[in-house]
Design a protein around this motif. Structure first.
Motif, short mmCIF file in Angstrom:
data_model
loop_
_atom_site.label_atom_id
_atom_site.label_comp_id
_atom_site.label_asym_id
_atom_site.label_seq_id
_atom_site.Cartn_x
_atom_site.Cartn_y
_atom_site.Cartn_z
N MET A 23 0.90 -1.63 -0.03
CA MET A 23 -0.11 -0.14 0.06
C MET A 23 1.18 1.52 -0.22
SD MET A 23 -3.05 -0.67 -0.19
CE MET A 23 -3.91 0.14 0.30
N TYR A 24 1.90 1.14 0.76
CA TYR A 24 2.29 2.66 0.86
C TYR A 24 3.34 2.60 -0.65
CZ TYR A 24 7.14 5.25 2.11
OH TYR A 24 7.94 6.49 2.07
N GLY A 25 4.06 1.50 -0.81
CA GLY A 25 4.91 1.42 -2.90
C GLY A 25 3.51 2.12 -3.39
N LYS A 26 1.88 1.38 -3.47
CA LYS A 26 1.51 1.74 -4.51
C LYS A 26 0.63 3.55 -4.17
CE LYS A 26 2.30 -1.90 -7.19
NZ LYS A 26 2.69 -1.90 -8.69
N GLN A 27 0.96 3.52 -3.46
CA GLN A 27 -0.54 5.22 -2.69
C GLN A 27 -0.76 5.78 -3.94
OE1 GLN A 27 1.01 8.14 -0.01
NE2 GLN A 27 2.43 6.03 0.56
N ARG A 28 0.47 6.39 -4.58
CA ARG A 28 -0.21 7.22 -5.63
C ARG A 28 -0.34 6.42 -6.88
NH1 ARG A 28 6.05 9.84 -5.63
NH2 ARG A 28 5.75 11.00 -3.76
N GLU A 29 -0.91 5.69 -7.48
CA GLU A 29 -1.56 4.51 -8.46
C GLU A 29 -2.69 4.26 -8.26
OE1 GLU A 29 0.02 1.12 -9.96
OE2 GLU A 29 1.64 1.73 -9.43
N LEU A 30 -3.16 4.93 -6.15
CA LEU A 30 -4.83 4.56 -5.79
C LEU A 30 -4.67 6.47 -4.98
CD1 LEU A 30 -3.68 1.72 -2.78
CD2 LEU A 30 -4.79 1.33 -4.80
N VAL A 31 -4.38 6.72 -5.22
CA VAL A 31 -5.01 8.65 -4.99
C VAL A 31 -4.69 9.34 -6.23
CG1 VAL A 31 -4.19 10.89 -4.54
CG2 VAL A 31 -3.87 8.51 -2.79
N TYR A 32 -4.04 8.89 -8.11
CA TYR A 32 -3.89 9.92 -8.72
C TYR A 32 -5.19 8.65 -9.79
CZ TYR A 32 -1.28 12.89 -5.99
OH TYR A 32 -0.64 14.44 -5.04
N LEU A 33 -5.73 9.11 -10.92
CA LEU A 33 -6.42 7.94 -11.36
C LEU A 33 -6.14 9.34 -12.94
CD1 LEU A 33 -9.52 6.45 -9.38
CD2 LEU A 33 -7.10 5.31 -10.03
N PRO A 34 -5.47 9.55 -13.61
CA PRO A 34 -5.52 10.46 -14.58
C PRO A 34 -5.95 9.74 -15.52
CG PRO A 34 -3.48 9.91 -14.28
CD PRO A 34 -3.90 9.41 -13.19
N GLN A 35 -5.94 8.74 -16.29
CA GLN A 35 -6.99 7.40 -17.37
C GLN A 35 -7.97 8.35 -17.71
OE1 GLN A 35 -5.82 6.41 -14.25
NE2 GLN A 35 -7.33 4.57 -14.19
N HIS A 36 -8.40 8.48 -17.15
CA HIS A 36 -10.06 8.57 -17.58
C HIS A 36 -10.23 10.50 -18.27
CE1 HIS A 36 -11.43 4.72 -16.88
NE2 HIS A 36 -11.01 5.04 -16.03
N THR A 37 -9.07 11.41 -17.94
CA THR A 37 -9.04 12.53 -18.01
C THR A 37 -7.89 12.89 -19.36
OG1 THR A 37 -6.67 13.25 -16.77
CG2 THR A 37 -8.88 13.29 -15.38
N ARG A 38 -7.78 12.36 -19.84
CA ARG A 38 -6.65 12.30 -21.04
C ARG A 38 -7.37 13.44 -22.48
NH1 ARG A 38 -1.75 13.92 -19.07
NH2 ARG A 38 -0.87 13.65 -21.88
N VAL A 39 -7.14 14.59 -23.16
CA VAL A 39 -7.07 14.97 -24.35
C VAL A 39 -6.36 15.34 -24.83
CG1 VAL A 39 -9.29 15.60 -22.81
CG2 VAL A 39 -7.58 17.75 -23.21
N GLU A 40 -6.68 15.73 -25.93
CA GLU A 40 -5.21 16.31 -26.92
C GLU A 40 -5.17 17.48 -26.41
OE1 GLU A 40 -3.39 14.47 -28.86
OE2 GLU A 40 -4.30 12.82 -28.53
N ALA A 41 -3.50 18.09 -26.67
CA ALA A 41 -2.90 19.45 -26.81
C ALA A 41 -3.64 20.22 -27.53
CB ALA A 41 -1.36 19.44 -26.58
N SER A 42 -4.13 20.01 -28.52
CA SER A 42 -4.70 20.70 -29.83
C SER A 42 -6.30 21.20 -29.04
CB SER A 42 -4.61 20.70 -30.39
OG SER A 42 -5.61 19.09 -31.13
N GLN A 43 -7.11 19.83 -28.07
CA GLN A 43 -7.86 20.87 -27.54
C GLN A 43 -7.73 21.59 -26.47
OE1 GLN A 43 -9.03 16.23 -27.45
NE2 GLN A 43 -10.72 17.45 -27.19
N VAL A 170 -8.92 10.39 5.32
CA VAL A 170 -10.45 9.52 4.47
C VAL A 170 -10.05 7.38 4.64
CG1 VAL A 170 -11.26 9.75 2.07
CG2 VAL A 170 -10.66 11.47 2.89
N ALA A 171 -8.21 7.71 4.22
CA ALA A 171 -7.83 6.58 3.55
C ALA A 171 -7.58 5.89 4.96
CB ALA A 171 -6.07 7.15 3.75
N GLY A 172 -8.12 6.31 6.64
CA GLY A 172 -8.27 5.70 7.41
C GLY A 172 -9.51 5.56 7.49
N ALA A 173 -10.57 6.11 7.47
CA ALA A 173 -12.00 5.86 7.18
C ALA A 173 -12.69 4.47 6.04
CB ALA A 173 -13.16 6.91 6.35
N HIS A 174 -11.07 4.31 5.37
CA HIS A 174 -11.37 3.30 4.32
C HIS A 174 -10.75 2.06 4.89
CE1 HIS A 174 -14.18 4.93 0.63
NE2 HIS A 174 -13.19 6.44 0.88
N TYR A 175 -9.66 2.34 5.01
CA TYR A 175 -8.93 0.90 5.48
C TYR A 175 -8.34 1.25 7.16
CZ TYR A 175 -8.08 1.35 0.25
OH TYR A 175 -7.56 1.19 -0.99
#
Length: 257
Positions: A23-43, A170-175
């Protein structure tokens, strides 16, 4: 027999320690979820350069009398707020800048970098609009960024949408079975950063929020002085906020447009 008992006890201890390390090593992958937000720079139509990184986003209603900075939630496509902000605040120029690694922005997100980028955006906007009042809206994860800005810059008015006292809490509430206070480094400690903020604050609270527990919002509200205005949405969940006339009317009234 003693060795067998020690070995049996060691298995769950080692398993628990392994989960903590993971959990310590993967926390940034759990906190940040940018994959559904990507757009082209031209936009996009706005850029902020930070060293070798280019942050990209949008301006809405350029030439407005006052300014609004909007910091979005995790996994929220930022460009989806443009039409609403344009309609709700026609006399404000709104800036929506995607976090590092989000939208069309370069880089990878980390708390300290997001905070520094947000301050750089405020300073850049102040140079562009030297006489404007600058209000800030932060939603969910963005409420942590907005709180940091309000704690370090002269924000005129602050809106926190489904906010939290700290991301570690918040993490403490979930875990609750993990020592999140020790493990979480991306803390986003909003209650700490707002301890000296004395400007007007509006908090929008979702009563059925399953992402940010309402208790974490309540603890932030209790920590603020003077007490903020609170818009209660008892039937709303995390994703439904900012989609009804109630939120629109409250925001327009609070921000003076």
């Amino acid at each position: 027999m003693r060795r067998i008992l020690v070995a049996l006890l060691a298995v769950p201890v080692l398993a628990y320690a392994g989960i903590c390390v993971l959990m310590y090593g993967k926390q940034r992958e759990l906190v940040y979820l940018p994959q559904h937000t990507r757009v082209e720079a031209s936009q996009t139509d706005f850029e902020l350069r930070r060293g070798g990184v280019v942050l990209r986003g949008w301006t809405v209603n350029p030439g407005g009398r006052d300014v609004l900075l909007y910091f979005g939630g995790n996994a929220d496509p930022l460009h989806g707020m443009r039409e609403r902000l344009a309609a709700w605040f026609p006399r404000r120029t709104s800036y929506l800048l995607a976090y590092r690694g989000y939208g069309a922005s370069d880089g990878e997100p980390r708390q300290e970098l997001l905070f520094a980028d947000a301050l750089a955006l405020f300073d850049d906007v102040r140079r562009r609009h030297p006489d404007a009042r600058i209000a800030v809206i932060g939603r969910s994860l963005g409420s942590g960024v907005a709180s940091y800005v309000a704690g370090h810059r002269p924000v005129d008015r602050l809106v926190l949408v489904t906010p939290f006292d700290s991301l570690a809490a918040v993490a403490g509430a979930h875990y609750p079975w993990l020592p999140t206070g020790l493990l979480v480094t991306e803390r986003f400690d909003s209650a700490h950063w707002l301890r000296d903020f004395r400007g007007p604050v509006l908090v929008i609270r979702a009563g059925r929020d399953q992402v940010i527990p309402p208790a974490n919002t309540d603890r932030l509200v209790a920590a603020l002085s003077p007490a903020p205005r609170v818009l209660e949405l008892p039937e709303s969940d995390h994703d439904a906020v900012l989609s009804s006339p109630a939120e629109r009317d409250a925001l327009v009234a609070f921000l003076g447009d």
